[in-house]
Design a protein around this motif. Structure first.
Motif, mmCIF file in Angstrom:
data_model
loop_
_atom_site.group_PDB
_atom_site.id
_atom_site.type_symbol
_atom_site.label_atom_id
_atom_site.label_comp_id
_atom_site.label_asym_id
_atom_site.label_seq_id
_atom_site.Cartn_x
_atom_site.Cartn_y
_atom_site.Cartn_z
ATOM 1 N N LYS A 8 0.848 -1.194 0.000
ATOM 2 C CA LYS A 8 0.000 0.000 0.000
ATOM 3 C C LYS A 8 0.890 1.254 0.000
ATOM 4 O O LYS A 8 1.930 1.272 0.665
ATOM 5 N N TYR A 37 0.997 5.405 0.735
ATOM 6 C CA TYR A 37 0.324 6.587 1.272
ATOM 7 C C TYR A 37 0.991 7.824 0.675
ATOM 8 O O TYR A 37 2.113 8.174 1.033
ATOM 9 N N ARG A 82 -17.362 5.133 4.239
ATOM 10 C CA ARG A 82 -16.115 4.339 4.155
ATOM 11 C C ARG A 82 -15.636 3.903 5.551
ATOM 12 O O ARG A 82 -14.442 3.731 5.780
ATOM 13 N N ASP A 115 -13.130 1.076 5.855
ATOM 14 C CA ASP A 115 -11.757 1.399 5.420
ATOM 15 C C ASP A 115 -11.027 2.193 6.507
ATOM 16 O O ASP A 115 -9.851 1.956 6.803
ATOM 17 N N PHE A 116 -11.752 3.174 7.072
ATOM 18 C CA PHE A 116 -11.137 3.983 8.130
ATOM 19 C C PHE A 116 -10.788 3.113 9.338
ATOM 20 O O PHE A 116 -9.717 3.245 9.924
ATOM 21 N N ALA A 176 -7.722 0.993 8.619
ATOM 22 C CA ALA A 176 -6.483 1.792 8.585
ATOM 23 C C ALA A 176 -6.079 2.227 9.997
ATOM 24 O O ALA A 176 -4.895 2.183 10.355
ATOM 25 N N THR A 184 -5.297 6.990 8.184
ATOM 26 C CA THR A 184 -6.627 7.613 8.096
ATOM 27 C C THR A 184 -6.535 9.034 7.532
ATOM 28 O O THR A 184 -7.494 9.503 6.915
ATOM 29 N N THR A 201 -4.654 9.865 5.062
ATOM 30 C CA THR A 201 -4.650 9.667 3.606
ATOM 31 C C THR A 201 -6.064 9.350 3.118
ATOM 32 O O THR A 201 -6.493 9.838 2.070
ATOM 33 N N LEU A 202 -6.793 8.568 3.906
ATOM 34 C CA LEU A 202 -8.186 8.294 3.539
ATOM 35 C C LEU A 202 -9.017 9.582 3.588
ATOM 36 O O LEU A 202 -9.916 9.778 2.763
ATOM 37 N N GLU A 260 -8.697 11.267 0.457
ATOM 38 C CA GLU A 260 -9.555 10.640 -0.563
ATOM 39 C C GLU A 260 -11.001 11.110 -0.419
ATOM 40 O O GLU A 260 -11.698 11.342 -1.407
ATOM 41 N N VAL A 261 -11.429 11.265 0.841
ATOM 42 C CA VAL A 261 -12.793 11.754 1.105
ATOM 43 C C VAL A 261 -12.946 13.171 0.555
ATOM 44 O O VAL A 261 -13.932 13.503 -0.116
#
Ligand code: NAD
Length: 489
Positions: free
Chosen positions: A2, A4, A78, A81-82, A85, A184, A186-187, A190-191
């Motif tokens: 993965k 980031y 999500r 996913d959070f 992570a 999180t 990085t997520l 994405e959000v």
């Protein structure tokens, strides 16, 4: 593996320098993190300025609030996913991350959207000696580009605690999450991308503190304000860096918090509450109680019950629903905590429970675990009583009078939180108001209403965030004064 990446000016950006993101539960490498260099941080700051001067700055408050709601909705969409992570970055159990970290990450956006819609502004009518008067009113404007530097213990919760009000007030942000917990954040980028946040309003740069992204943010003349959560000595380094260009700072720093248990407390509820206050997130919460004072008539019973409760704490895989406690965040932090266990012994402590390293007989043995611990019999002057340990350990000590315990609880250079357990109403008010802290809980701990002021004094920080306190920190107020002459006769 993965990856980031950084998120700058609305795009995910790679860098050549990368570092490993480690799962502290078993020491495995879970991702490669792209470290932002100085040029990348400068690009992020310039993109932030362009966003404040452009699309984001021109977005009316009602639409900004709607955008914050969309961010919260997308975090919840999500959720899995959070959760994954956050658990793999921190090792914290699903029972904690799914009920505290991720829900609060979303809630932070909703509360500041709501506050933005209802935030009042001051207005005064000023009478003048000549019979005329003036009207004063304030307008709220963004500060500009806010640098946000956050720690690893509650990664999404503490990052969004600052991102949400900063964006609500129309600022752009350049965020640097802890190098230990980049997932999180990085997520969240994405959000932001998915909900259509204007490019440059939210920027994310990965890296470390000194000579890396953290320092590049804090030393930049183009950052308009800095908000930081982390260790007190990092706060002092950031304060020095910020002094050069004189800018607003908000600091949420360390703690060495006292808990006071009176003999008239509801014993079972107090024990439940104190288990959380000492051991939540393996003691890695700035609000955790590391100094527990118990009134002498119930001291022996309380200490025995605490030690007994510790037997039911279950260390284990974060994904296991039965796990109640995770590891330390890193090998370095595990060594620091174990160093304090050794120091406690040297300083003459009695170990009532724990004090060692657990053995699992599986891959968890490669992780960064310590046993939850209770120690006693240290003098108030011991280093273990004075310094923040930030692990699953408390010192218990008996006390005899209210005045004595207030003096001892306040005998610290920190000033973050206190928790007081009593059924005596007058005492509850008296003692809680005497605590030299930003947050005093009675018969509770870490019970948060996000509209209330949050922060500490002394080594625990500068300023308050939460509710209107955040709105005021993240805004520049301009007072408009208009003289209104009397009608000519
Ligand atoms: P830390 O100070 O080591 O790191 C926090 C952040 O600062 C990280 O992102 C790090 O990379 C960055 N950083 C480090 N040195 C820097 C520098 N010189 N310039 C710019 N950035 C720099 O803290 P931590 O170990 O991540 O977090 C644990 C600490 O945070 C504990 O002391 C805890 O009490 C405190 N904390 C306080 C609160 C609060 O609300 N008061 C909340 C959570 C944690």
């Amino acid at each position: 593996m993965k990856q980031y990446r950084n998120y700058i000016a609305g795009e995910f950006v790679e860098s050549t320098r990368r570092f490993d993101d480690i799962d502290p539960a078993d020491g495995s490498v879970i991702a490669q993190v792209h470290e932002a260099d100085r040029a990348a941080v400068e690009t992020a700051i310039a993109a932030g300025k362009a966003a404040v001067d452009g699309a984001w700055g021109k977005t009316p408050p009602a639409q900004r609030a709607a955008m914050l709601y969309r961010i919260a909705d997308e975090i919840e969409r999500r959720f899995a996913d959070f959760l994954e992570a956050e658990m793999s970055d921190t090792g914290k159990p699903t029972s904690l991350a799914s009920t505290v970290d991720i829900p609060r990450g979303a809630a932070n956006f909703r509360i500041f959207a709501d506050i933005l819609k209802t935030a009042p502004l001051e207005s005064f009518k000023t009478d003048l000696p000549d019979g005329a008067h003036a009207i004063n009113y304030t307008v709220r404007k963004p500060l500009g580009v806010v640098g946000i530097i956050s720690p690893w213990n509650l990664p999404l919760l503490l990052l969004t605690w600052k991102v949400a009000p900063a964006l609500a007030c129309g600022n752009a942000v350049v965020c640097k999450p802890s190098e230990e917990t980049p997932g999180t954040a990085t997520l969240l980028a994405e959000v932001m991308h998915a909900v259509g946040m204007p490019a440059g309003a939210f920027n994310l740069v990965h890296g470390f503190g000194p000579d890396s992204a953290g320092e590049f943010i804090t030393t930049s003349p183009d950052i308009d304000a800095i908000t930081f959560t982390g260790e007190s000595r990092t706060g002092s380094a950031i304060m020095r860096a910020a002094a050069e260009h004189v800018k607003p700072i908000s600091f949420e720093l360390g703690g060495k918090n006292a808990a006071i248990v009176f003999a008239d407390c509801d014993f079972d509820k107090t024990l439940d509450g104190m288990m959380r206050a000492i051991y939540l997130n393996s003691g890695q919460v700035c609000l955790c109680s590391e100094r527990v004072f118990v009134e002498r008539p119930i001291y022996e019973r309380f200490v025995a019950a605490l030690a007994e409760r510790l037997k039911s704490v279950k260390l284990g895989w974060p994904t296991d629903a039965a796990t109640t406690m995770g590891p330390m965040i890193s090998a370095e932090h595990r060594d620091k905590v174990l160093g304090y266990y050794a120091l406690a012994l040297e300083e003459g402590a009695s170990f009532i429970a724990g004090g060692g390293v657990p053995h699992f007989g599986n891959a968890l043995d490669n992780g960064f675990w310590v046993e939850p611990t209770v120690v006693a019999d240290l003098p108030d002057s011991a280093r273990c009583i004075k310094e923040e340990i930030f692990g699953p350990i408390c010192h218990v000590a008996p006390f005899d009078t209210e005045a004595e315990v207030i003096r001892r609880a306040n005998d610290t250079r920190y000033g973050l939180a206190a928790t007081i357990w009593t059924t005596n109403l007058n005492r509850a008010h008296r003692v809680s108001q005497s605590m030299k802290v930003g947050l005093a809980w009675v018969n509770s701990w870490f019970l948060r209403d996000l509209r209330t002021p949050f922060g500490g004094s002394g080594l625990s920080g500068i300023g308050r965030e939460g509710g209107m306190h955040s709105m005021n920190f993240y805004s520049e107020l301009t007072n408009v004064c208009i003289r209104i002459d009397q009608e000519p006769t």
